[in-house]
Structure formats: C-alpha cells, structure tokens
Design a protein around this motif. Structure first.
Motif, PDB file in Angstrom:
ATOM      1  N   LEU A  74      83.168 -11.987 -95.824  1.00  0.00           N
ATOM      2  CA  LEU A  74      81.871 -11.635 -96.402  1.00  0.00           C
ATOM      3  C   LEU A  74      80.821 -12.493 -95.722  1.00  0.00           C
ATOM      4  O   LEU A  74      81.034 -13.688 -95.523  1.00  0.00           O
ATOM      5  N   ASP A  75      79.686 -11.894 -95.354  1.00  0.00           N
ATOM      6  CA  ASP A  75      78.640 -12.663 -94.684  1.00  0.00           C
ATOM      7  C   ASP A  75      77.270 -12.227 -95.185  1.00  0.00           C
ATOM      8  O   ASP A  75      76.989 -11.045 -95.304  1.00  0.00           O
ATOM      9  N   ASP A  76      76.435 -13.217 -95.502  1.00  0.00           N
ATOM     10  CA  ASP A  76      75.052 -12.942 -95.892  1.00  0.00           C
ATOM     11  C   ASP A  76      74.096 -13.366 -94.789  1.00  0.00           C
ATOM     12  O   ASP A  76      72.897 -13.438 -94.996  1.00  0.00           O
ATOM     13  N   GLY A  77      74.640 -13.666 -93.618  1.00  0.00           N
ATOM     14  CA  GLY A  77      73.832 -14.119 -92.493  1.00  0.00           C
ATOM     15  C   GLY A  77      73.917 -15.620 -92.276  1.00  0.00           C
ATOM     16  O   GLY A  77      73.444 -16.137 -91.271  1.00  0.00           O
ATOM     17  N   SER A  78      74.545 -16.351 -93.205  1.00  0.00           N
ATOM     18  CA  SER A  78      74.633 -17.806 -93.074  1.00  0.00           C
ATOM     19  C   SER A  78      76.013 -18.259 -92.587  1.00  0.00           C
ATOM     20  O   SER A  78      76.278 -19.442 -92.507  1.00  0.00           O
ATOM     21  N   GLY A  79      76.887 -17.311 -92.271  1.00  0.00           N
ATOM     22  CA  GLY A  79      78.247 -17.621 -91.828  1.00  0.00           C
ATOM     23  C   GLY A  79      79.247 -16.915 -92.719  1.00  0.00           C
ATOM     24  O   GLY A  79      79.023 -16.757 -93.907  1.00  0.00           O
ATOM     25  N   ALA A  80      80.338 -16.484 -92.121  1.00  0.00           N
ATOM     26  CA  ALA A  80      81.338 -15.701 -92.863  1.00  0.00           C
ATOM     27  C   ALA A  80      82.132 -16.569 -93.823  1.00  0.00           C
ATOM     28  O   ALA A  80      82.405 -17.737 -93.548  1.00  0.00           O
ATOM     29  N   LEU A  81      82.498 -15.979 -94.950  1.00  0.00           N
ATOM     30  CA  LEU A  81      83.338 -16.606 -95.961  1.00  0.00           C
ATOM     31  C   LEU A  81      84.560 -15.723 -96.162  1.00  0.00           C
ATOM     32  O   LEU A  81      84.429 -14.509 -96.343  1.00  0.00           O
ATOM     33  N   ARG A  82      85.743 -16.310 -96.129  1.00  0.00           N
ATOM     34  CA  ARG A  82      86.981 -15.579 -96.363  1.00  0.00           C
ATOM     35  C   ARG A  82      87.099 -15.270 -97.851  1.00  0.00           C
ATOM     36  O   ARG A  82      86.862 -16.135 -98.702  1.00  0.00           O
ATOM     37  N   VAL A  83      87.445 -14.032 -98.177  1.00  0.00           N
ATOM     38  CA  VAL A  83      87.615 -13.587 -99.562  1.00  0.00           C
ATOM     39  C   VAL A  83      89.051 -13.111 -99.715  1.00  0.00           C
ATOM     40  O   VAL A  83      89.532 -12.294 -98.929  1.00  0.00           O
ATOM     41  N   ILE A  84      89.733 -13.631-100.730  1.00  0.00           N
ATOM     42  CA  ILE A  84      91.139 -13.309-100.970  1.00  0.00           C
ATOM     43  C   ILE A  84      91.261 -12.492-102.255  1.00  0.00           C
ATOM     44  O   ILE A  84      90.708 -12.866-103.289  1.00  0.00           O
ATOM     45  N   ALA A  85      91.987 -11.385-102.168  1.00  0.00           N
ATOM     46  CA  ALA A  85      92.293 -10.566-103.349  1.00  0.00           C
ATOM     47  C   ALA A  85      93.806 -10.450-103.435  1.00  0.00           C
ATOM     48  O   ALA A  85      94.435  -9.773-102.611  1.00  0.00           O
ATOM     49  N   GLY A  86      94.392 -11.141-104.386  1.00  0.00           N
ATOM     50  CA  GLY A  86      95.838 -11.081-104.585  1.00  0.00           C
ATOM     51  C   GLY A  86      96.253  -9.769-105.227  1.00  0.00           C
ATOM     52  O   GLY A  86      95.435  -9.090-105.852  1.00  0.00           O
ATOM     53  N   VAL A  87      97.511  -9.415-105.064  1.00  0.00           N
ATOM     54  CA  VAL A  87      98.038  -8.177-105.646  1.00  0.00           C
ATOM     55  C   VAL A  87      97.797  -8.152-107.151  1.00  0.00           C
ATOM     56  O   VAL A  87      97.395  -7.137-107.713  1.00  0.00           O
ATOM     57  N   ALA A  88      97.994  -9.292-107.821  1.00  0.00           N
ATOM     58  CA  ALA A  88      97.841  -9.356-109.281  1.00  0.00           C
ATOM     59  C   ALA A  88      96.404  -9.129-109.732  1.00  0.00           C
ATOM     60  O   ALA A  88      96.166  -8.805-110.893  1.00  0.00           O
ATOM     61  N   SER A  89      95.429  -9.238-108.814  1.00  0.00           N
ATOM     62  CA  SER A  89      94.028  -9.034-109.196  1.00  0.00           C
ATOM     63  C   SER A  89      93.720  -7.575-109.509  1.00  0.00           C
ATOM     64  O   SER A  89      92.758  -7.288-110.212  1.00  0.00           O
ATOM     65  N   GLY A  90      94.516  -6.659-108.958  1.00  0.00           N
ATOM     66  CA  GLY A  90      94.241  -5.236-109.147  1.00  0.00           C
ATOM     67  C   GLY A  90      93.169  -4.718-108.204  1.00  0.00           C
ATOM     68  O   GLY A  90      92.803  -3.551-108.259  1.00  0.00           O
ATOM     69  N   ILE A  91      92.655  -5.561-107.330  1.00  0.00           N
ATOM     70  CA  ILE A  91      91.646  -5.162-106.348  1.00  0.00           C
ATOM     71  C   ILE A  91      92.383  -4.654-105.118  1.00  0.00           C
ATOM     72  O   ILE A  91      93.362  -5.254-104.673  1.00  0.00           O
ATOM     73  N   VAL A  92      91.918  -3.529-104.563  1.00  0.00           N
ATOM     74  CA  VAL A  92      92.554  -2.929-103.388  1.00  0.00           C
ATOM     75  C   VAL A  92      91.550  -2.909-102.232  1.00  0.00           C
ATOM     76  O   VAL A  92      90.336  -2.995-102.453  1.00  0.00           O
ATOM     77  N   PRO A  93      92.031  -2.803-100.979  1.00  0.00           N
ATOM     78  CA  PRO A  93      91.117  -2.800 -99.834  1.00  0.00           C
ATOM     79  C   PRO A  93      89.994  -1.770 -99.922  1.00  0.00           C
ATOM     80  O   PRO A  93      88.884  -2.025 -99.472  1.00  0.00           O
ATOM     81  N   ALA A  94      90.247  -0.630-100.556  1.00  0.00           N
ATOM     82  CA  ALA A  94      89.193   0.388-100.695  1.00  0.00           C
ATOM     83  C   ALA A  94      88.023  -0.116-101.539  1.00  0.00           C
ATOM     84  O   ALA A  94      86.916   0.407-101.435  1.00  0.00           O
ATOM     85  N   ASP A  95      88.243  -1.153-102.365  1.00  0.00           N
ATOM     86  CA  ASP A  95      87.159  -1.727-103.168  1.00  0.00           C
ATOM     87  C   ASP A  95      86.217  -2.575-102.324  1.00  0.00           C
ATOM     88  O   ASP A  95      85.092  -2.851-102.749  1.00  0.00           O
ATOM     89  N   LEU A  96      86.686  -3.016-101.152  1.00  0.00           N
ATOM     90  CA  LEU A  96      85.903  -3.901-100.272  1.00  0.00           C
ATOM     91  C   LEU A  96      85.922  -3.375 -98.836  1.00  0.00           C
ATOM     92  O   LEU A  96      86.407  -4.043 -97.920  1.00  0.00           O
TER      93      LEU A  96
END
Length: 172
Positions: A74-96
């Motif tokens: 994720l980047d807002d122009g100030s440098g990229a930040l790694r974002v982790i979504a574990g399987v248990a979160s229920g978040i899938v790649p299509a959400d991001l």
C-alpha cells in the motif's frame, strides 16, 4: 472490553503475549471503541509497533501468496507499506486488487529479516471490516487545444479583361 494478563515474549521475531491459561482473560464490560491513529504508509516505525493504526493509500502491485495468507503493498506516496492478510482474517486478494484506493485498519507488526531492528514493518489486518474501499481516482481529462480557425480563403481573383477600343472606320 477485555483485560488480558500474561508475559511478553518474542516468537519468530514478533512480540507476543503469552497467557498462562484461559483465566488470564477477563471481561471488563462494555467499553468505547478504540480509534486508531492515522499514519502515512512511509511512517511505519518502532513507536507504532503492536498498535492499532489506520492508513490510506493505493494498492501497488499484485498479491504475494504467503503460507498462511497473502500480502500486498500500500502506498500513499510516502513509501510502500507491506500489508498482511492471514487466512483466518477472511480477507481475500479480490478485496485488495491492484490500483484500488483503500483505507485499512490493522495492527502494526514487524518481521525484520535485515537484523537491524528498524526494517520490515507491516500492517496486519484482522477481518474484512478492516478494509474500506474508496472510489478510485478519476483521471483528469486531457484538454485538447482547440484549433484557431484561420480566415476562409477568398479565392483566386478573376482576370479582368480591359475592353479593347473599337477602331473607328476610316473616313468617319
């Protein structure tokens, strides 16, 4: 809210809280929601580690598959930040998806493979409510310059034929 009692420890380079048993968790009754501080994607650092934070930006690149979930940047122009979504979160790649504008809330963690202790910060998402899709920016229309009309051509002038004097007959 909850009151959790335990000892802090490190496991695989991440700070953990070890509980003796289930009795280490007590119900503290209704509490007020925790509002996370906002941060920039380039602002991850030691003071925010293990804290709930909010960050907004654009998903850059595609998802990377992890053994227990996936990661995006994720980047807002100030440098990229790694974002982790574990399987248990229920978040899938299509959400991001790549190019999506999002606001994310998660816990700031660190996995510093460099060994410096100041690298490898990542935002760990907890569940789908941590992801808020924003309208993607609309491209600014490019304004084509309008051509200035030039004066219409006036055409080629017709040749003028001067009248030829009629000779007067002799003797007149």
């Amino acid at each position: 809210g909850l009151v959790v009692t335990g000892t802090t420890d490190d496991r695989y380079g991440q700070r953990t809280l070890r509980l003796a048993d289930a009795a280490a968790i007590a119900d503290a009754g209704a509490g007020s929601p925790v509002l996370p501080p906002d941060m920039s994607t380039g602002g991850a650092g030691e003071p925010l580690e293990s804290r709930l934070v909010g960050v907004a930006g654009v998903i850059v690149g595609g998802p990377d598959t992890l053994t227990d979930g996936f990661a995006v940047d994720l980047d807002d122009g100030s440098g990229a930040l790694r974002v982790i979504a574990g399987v248990a979160s229920g978040i899938v790649p299509a959400d991001l998806p790549r190019g999506a504008t999002v606001t994310l809330i998660g816990v700031m963690g660190q996995r510093d493979a460099s060994g410096t202790g100041s690298d490898g910060y990542r935002l760990v998402l907890r569940d789908p409510s941590d992801v808020v899709r924003r309208p993607d920016p609309t491209p600014t229309p490019t304004v084509e310059p309008t051509a200035t009309p030039s004066p219409a051509p006036t055409g080629t002038p017709e040749p003028t034929i001067a009248p030829t004097p009629t000779p007067t007959p002799p003797g007149t």
